[in-house]
Scaffold this active site. Structure first.
Site, PDB file in Angstrom:
ATOM      1  N   CYS A   2       0.863  -1.176   0.000  1.00  0.00           N
ATOM      2  CA  CYS A   2       0.000   0.000   0.000  1.00  0.00           C
ATOM      3  C   CYS A   2       0.897   1.223   0.000  1.00  0.00           C
ATOM      4  O   CYS A   2       2.075   1.143   0.329  1.00  0.00           O
ATOM      5  CB  CYS A   2      -0.849   0.024   1.258  1.00  0.00           C
ATOM      6  N   ARG A  27       2.251   1.074  -5.939  1.00  0.00           N
ATOM      7  CA  ARG A  27       2.395   0.244  -4.738  1.00  0.00           C
ATOM      8  C   ARG A  27       1.127  -0.536  -4.388  1.00  0.00           C
ATOM      9  O   ARG A  27       1.151  -1.414  -3.526  1.00  0.00           O
ATOM     10  CB  ARG A  27       2.761   1.134  -3.534  1.00  0.00           C
ATOM     11  N   TRP A  74      -3.573  -2.256  -1.378  1.00  0.00           N
ATOM     12  CA  TRP A  74      -3.412  -3.571  -1.996  1.00  0.00           C
ATOM     13  C   TRP A  74      -3.908  -4.534  -0.939  1.00  0.00           C
ATOM     14  O   TRP A  74      -3.250  -4.739   0.074  1.00  0.00           O
ATOM     15  CB  TRP A  74      -1.940  -3.813  -2.331  1.00  0.00           C
ATOM     16  N   ASN A 100       0.325   0.537   6.042  1.00  0.00           N
ATOM     17  CA  ASN A 100       0.926  -0.351   5.048  1.00  0.00           C
ATOM     18  C   ASN A 100       1.606  -1.481   5.811  1.00  0.00           C
ATOM     19  O   ASN A 100       2.389  -1.215   6.714  1.00  0.00           O
ATOM     20  CB  ASN A 100       1.959   0.445   4.226  1.00  0.00           C
ATOM     21  N   GLY A 101       1.288  -2.724   5.450  1.00  0.00           N
ATOM     22  CA  GLY A 101       1.921  -3.863   6.128  1.00  0.00           C
ATOM     23  C   GLY A 101       0.867  -4.824   6.642  1.00  0.00           C
ATOM     24  O   GLY A 101      -0.275  -4.806   6.179  1.00  0.00           O
ATOM     25  N   GLU A 465      11.861 -15.296 -17.560  1.00  0.00           N
ATOM     26  CA  GLU A 465      11.495 -13.877 -17.455  1.00  0.00           C
ATOM     27  C   GLU A 465      10.422 -13.513 -18.494  1.00  0.00           C
ATOM     28  O   GLU A 465       9.462 -12.797 -18.187  1.00  0.00           O
ATOM     29  CB  GLU A 465      12.762 -13.007 -17.614  1.00  0.00           C
ATOM     30  N   LYS A 469       6.638 -12.133 -17.703  1.00  0.00           N
ATOM     31  CA  LYS A 469       6.058 -10.906 -18.277  1.00  0.00           C
ATOM     32  C   LYS A 469       4.706 -11.197 -18.912  1.00  0.00           C
ATOM     33  O   LYS A 469       3.750 -10.446 -18.764  1.00  0.00           O
ATOM     34  CB  LYS A 469       6.977 -10.286 -19.353  1.00  0.00           C
ATOM     35  N   GLU A 472       2.015 -11.874 -16.135  1.00  0.00           N
ATOM     36  CA  GLU A 472       1.528 -10.752 -15.337  1.00  0.00           C
ATOM     37  C   GLU A 472       0.886  -9.659 -16.182  1.00  0.00           C
ATOM     38  O   GLU A 472      -0.068  -9.023 -15.750  1.00  0.00           O
ATOM     39  CB  GLU A 472       2.594 -10.191 -14.391  1.00  0.00           C
ATOM     40  N   HIS A 488      11.707 -34.605 -21.879  1.00  0.00           N
ATOM     41  CA  HIS A 488      11.546 -35.354 -20.623  1.00  0.00           C
ATOM     42  C   HIS A 488      10.163 -35.150 -20.007  1.00  0.00           C
ATOM     43  O   HIS A 488       9.984 -35.392 -18.816  1.00  0.00           O
ATOM     44  CB  HIS A 488      12.632 -34.951 -19.629  1.00  0.00           C
ATOM     45  N   LYS A 583       3.786  -3.224  -7.080  1.00  0.00           N
ATOM     46  CA  LYS A 583       5.193  -3.190  -7.475  1.00  0.00           C
ATOM     47  C   LYS A 583       6.113  -3.595  -6.332  1.00  0.00           C
ATOM     48  O   LYS A 583       7.086  -4.299  -6.526  1.00  0.00           O
ATOM     49  CB  LYS A 583       5.539  -1.792  -7.966  1.00  0.00           C
TER      50      LYS A 583
HETATM   51  C1  F6R Z   1       7.961  -8.964 -12.213  1.00  0.00           C
HETATM   52  C2  F6R Z   1       8.133  -8.185 -11.016  1.00  0.00           C
HETATM   53  C3  F6R Z   1       8.285  -8.897  -9.715  1.00  0.00           C
HETATM   54  C4  F6R Z   1       9.498  -8.318  -8.960  1.00  0.00           C
HETATM   55  C5  F6R Z   1       9.597  -8.929  -7.556  1.00  0.00           C
HETATM   56  C6  F6R Z   1      10.803  -8.442  -6.818  1.00  0.00           C
HETATM   57  O1  F6R Z   1       7.793  -8.148 -13.320  1.00  0.00           O
HETATM   58  O2  F6R Z   1       8.172  -6.989 -11.050  1.00  0.00           O
HETATM   59  O3  F6R Z   1       8.435 -10.267  -9.894  1.00  0.00           O
HETATM   60  O4  F6R Z   1      10.641  -8.575  -9.704  1.00  0.00           O
HETATM   61  O5  F6R Z   1       8.444  -8.622  -6.821  1.00  0.00           O
HETATM   62  O6  F6R Z   1      10.812  -7.067  -6.663  1.00  0.00           O
HETATM   63  P1  F6R Z   1      12.132  -6.291  -6.301  1.00  0.00           P
HETATM   64  O7  F6R Z   1      13.062  -6.444  -7.453  1.00  0.00           O
HETATM   65  O8  F6R Z   1      11.689  -4.884  -6.079  1.00  0.00           O
HETATM   66  O9  F6R Z   1      12.684  -6.932  -5.066  1.00  0.00           O
END
Ligand code: F6R
Length: 588
Positions: A2, A27, A74, A100-101, A465, A469, A472, A488, A583
């Protein structure tokens, strides 16, 4: 997760709070609310939706008053409803709180407070903070004491900001970020520098167990035991505020394009810092690398590079798994934590555990003032500016660029990226020029339910990766698979028109991977190739330029980012704010 913000000063609080919340919306973005004080009364407006939507429907920005707090949520405890949106008042309207938390002991506290006659309006854990404050404030009207008593009762992780009817704004922090921005006659109290960077570059980063009490005349800092504390004023970079979309429709697309510059910035490390980082690293008896999500994929690439070029063995451990894998972590170990935000709860937990076991901590972070950076013995900054799109793009290639510089330092320049990045930049430009072509490939994939991405060696983390992408941003099931493993088991999943993306640049993995592509094609799959070398096996081909072998990951991830972005648009999803995500994942 949040975002929280408090403001006290000379200006009208509501429009400032709305603007701050928009900047921190990455956030969390399921509901929004603000509370201001006008003529000694707390006014609250809140509702579900993004900041712009709620602002339009409830006219948040026109609440009167020069003091206030705000929140974007969130959801963790309690559904996404107007009632669960913050701020939360107590029973009387003397106090309102944004949090937040996670308050881990909230059900016991709630039962206790209900026993004392308190009435709860939401299902959130956060509301107990408002009632606790009310309980302690009502007895002697002493805000300082009420904050201390309240913090002593809470367990879990939290940063909260409360506004009191007398015009005081107060905040406390435990394992969630909280930063003060100092302005004339007042201050901001915020989850992120972005909450106030338009107004001031003077920041105080609160430590765990710090409490701040502020109004126009005073700014007081003390700890949970009531002892005064002083924290330095840090000048933060104004560039942190450069978070506009510019000519792009989405932050994510802008950030994908910015990689031409950000990879260079990330690679330009201060030599002294780089050498001292590498010194600690090369003296490790056991070396571990940790991270979550995208940052974990960077760790996987680092492991390959360290082993191949620097002849250093290391183990990669997902941060959320770190606590279960501690056997060899000791005072001769070094842990490298990779994190864009530097605030991810799982990463912070891993770092703290390693620290307790006596290990040295190194980190690669994008936010140099973050908690992870501050706990580290040495850290390198990714320098890619604020990443607003919730999905990591430029921070990933920035992390890779820093990791390449580390490896280059360890192996006396054998990777070569430190000397010359022009080859990489040209190659990325070529991919970006193909954006429309990649968008057209996305058009052909509209009804796809599953996508498989194959790669070997360094390309396997990129397949993970790329799949992340797509999941998400476009909400399509996608899986990265080591190309050699397809026979396999996963081959059973392939049928007519299954989409398989093959990452296959012309390095040592090329011949084996092209064979895998033929095996898949023979089972009817539609094969999309990402390579510098065309082959008839591909139904669609995304050409990348030939670069020196170890650098291919920096280039080949970009078409996958673009593809995920355009798949999101096809699905009418918002690429900047994927559903259910945030994020900065500051809860475990
Ligand atoms: C994927 C993404 C998340 C972050 C993960 C770690 O696109 O953004 O998987 O990579 O939450 O976040 P950080 O790098 O901020 O520790």
């Amino acid at each position: 997760m949040c975002s929280i913000i408090g403001y006290t000063g000379r200006l009208y609080a509501a429009p400032i709070l709305v603007q701050s919340l928009k900047r921190m919306e990455y956030r969390g973005y399921d509901s929004v609310g603000i509370a201001t004080i006008n003529n000694g009364k707390i006014l609250i407006r809140k509702g579900i939706g993004k900041v712009a939507e709620v602002n339009e429907s409830l006219d948040l920005g026109h609440l009167p008053g020069q003091i206030g707090i705000g929140h974007t949520r969130w959801a963790t405890h309690g559904g996404v409803t107007d009632k669960n949106a913050h701020p939360h008042p107590g029973c009387t309207n003397d106090i309102a709180v944004v949090h937040n938390g996670i308050i881990e002991n909230y059900s016991e506290l709630k039962a206790e407070l209900i026993g004392l006659g308190h009435k709860f309006k939401s299902q959130t854990d956060s509301e107990v903070i408002a009632h606790l404050l009310e309980l302690h404030y009502s007895s002697h009207r002493d805000i300082r004491q009420a904050m201390i008593e309240t913090c002593k009762k809470l367990s879990g992780t939290y940063a909260f900001v409360a506004v009191f009817e007398d015009g005081t704004v107060s905040g406390a922090r435990y394992d969630e970020p909280l930063i003060i921005g100092i302005v004339d006659s007042g201050c901001f109290i915020s989850s992120d520098v972005l909450g106030f960077i338009e107004y001031t570059d003077k920041a105080i980063f609160l430590d765990n167990r710090d409490i701040v009490v502020s109004n126009r005349d005073r700014l007081e800092l003390f700890d949970f035991d009531g002892h005064s504390v002083t924290r330095p004023i840090t000048q933060v970079a104004w560039e942190l505020g450069a978070a506009e979309k510019g000519k792009y429709t989405h932050h994510t697309l802008k950030e994908i394009h910015e990689q031409i510059q950000t990879i260079i910035e990330a690679g330009n490390q201060n030599n002294e810092k780089l050498y001292s980082f590498c010194d600690i690293l090369s003296n490790a008896k056991n070396l571990y690398i940790t991270g979550s999500g995208t940052s974990y994929h960077s760790a996987l690439i680092a492991k390959h590079l360290f082993s191949r070029f620097a002849k250093i063995r290391c183990e990669t451990i997902m941060s959320s798994e770190f606590q279960y894998m501690l056997d060899a972590v000791d005072d001769k170990s070094v842990l490298i934590a990779i994190s864009q935000s530097g605030e991810t709860a799982d990463v912070l937990q891993a770092v703290k555990i390693a620290r307790q076991m006596g290990s040295k901590i190194l980190s690669v972070v994008n936010i140099p003032t973050s908690s992870v950076a501050r706990i580290s013995d040495s850290f390198l900054s990714v320098n890619c500016g604020p990443e607003i799109g919730v999905a990591a793009t430029k921070s990933f290639t920035g992390q890779l660029s820093v990791l390449y510089s580390i490896v280059d330092t360890l192996c006396n320049g054998c990777v070569g990226i430190s000397r010359d990045k022009s080859e990489i930049i040209k190659a990325i430009e070529l991919v970006l020029d193909d954006e429309i072509k990649i968008a057209e490939i996305a058009d052909t994939m509209e009804d796809t339910k599953d996508i498989y991405i194959l790669g070997r060696s360094l390309h396997y983390p990129i397949s993970l990766e790329g799949a992340l992408k797509i999941k998400e941003l476009a909400y399509i099931h996608a899986e990265g698979i080591p190309a050699g493993e397809i026979k396999h088991g996963p081959l059973a999943l392939i049928e007519k028109n299954t989409i398989v993306i093959v990452i296959n640049p012309s390095d040592a993995t090329y011949n084996s991977t092209i064979s895998s592509a033929y095996e898949i094609k023979a089972r009817g799959a539609t094969v999309i190739g990402i390579s510098d070398k065309l082959d008839e096996v591909y139904d669609h081909f995304i050409k990348i330029a030939k670069v020196s072998d170890p650098l291919f990951p920096l280039v080949e991830v970009i078409p996958l980012q673009i593809l995920a972005y355009y798949l999101a648009l096809k699905k009418k999803a918002d690429p900047d704010y994927p559903r259910n995500l945030a994020k900065s994942v500051t809860v475990r």
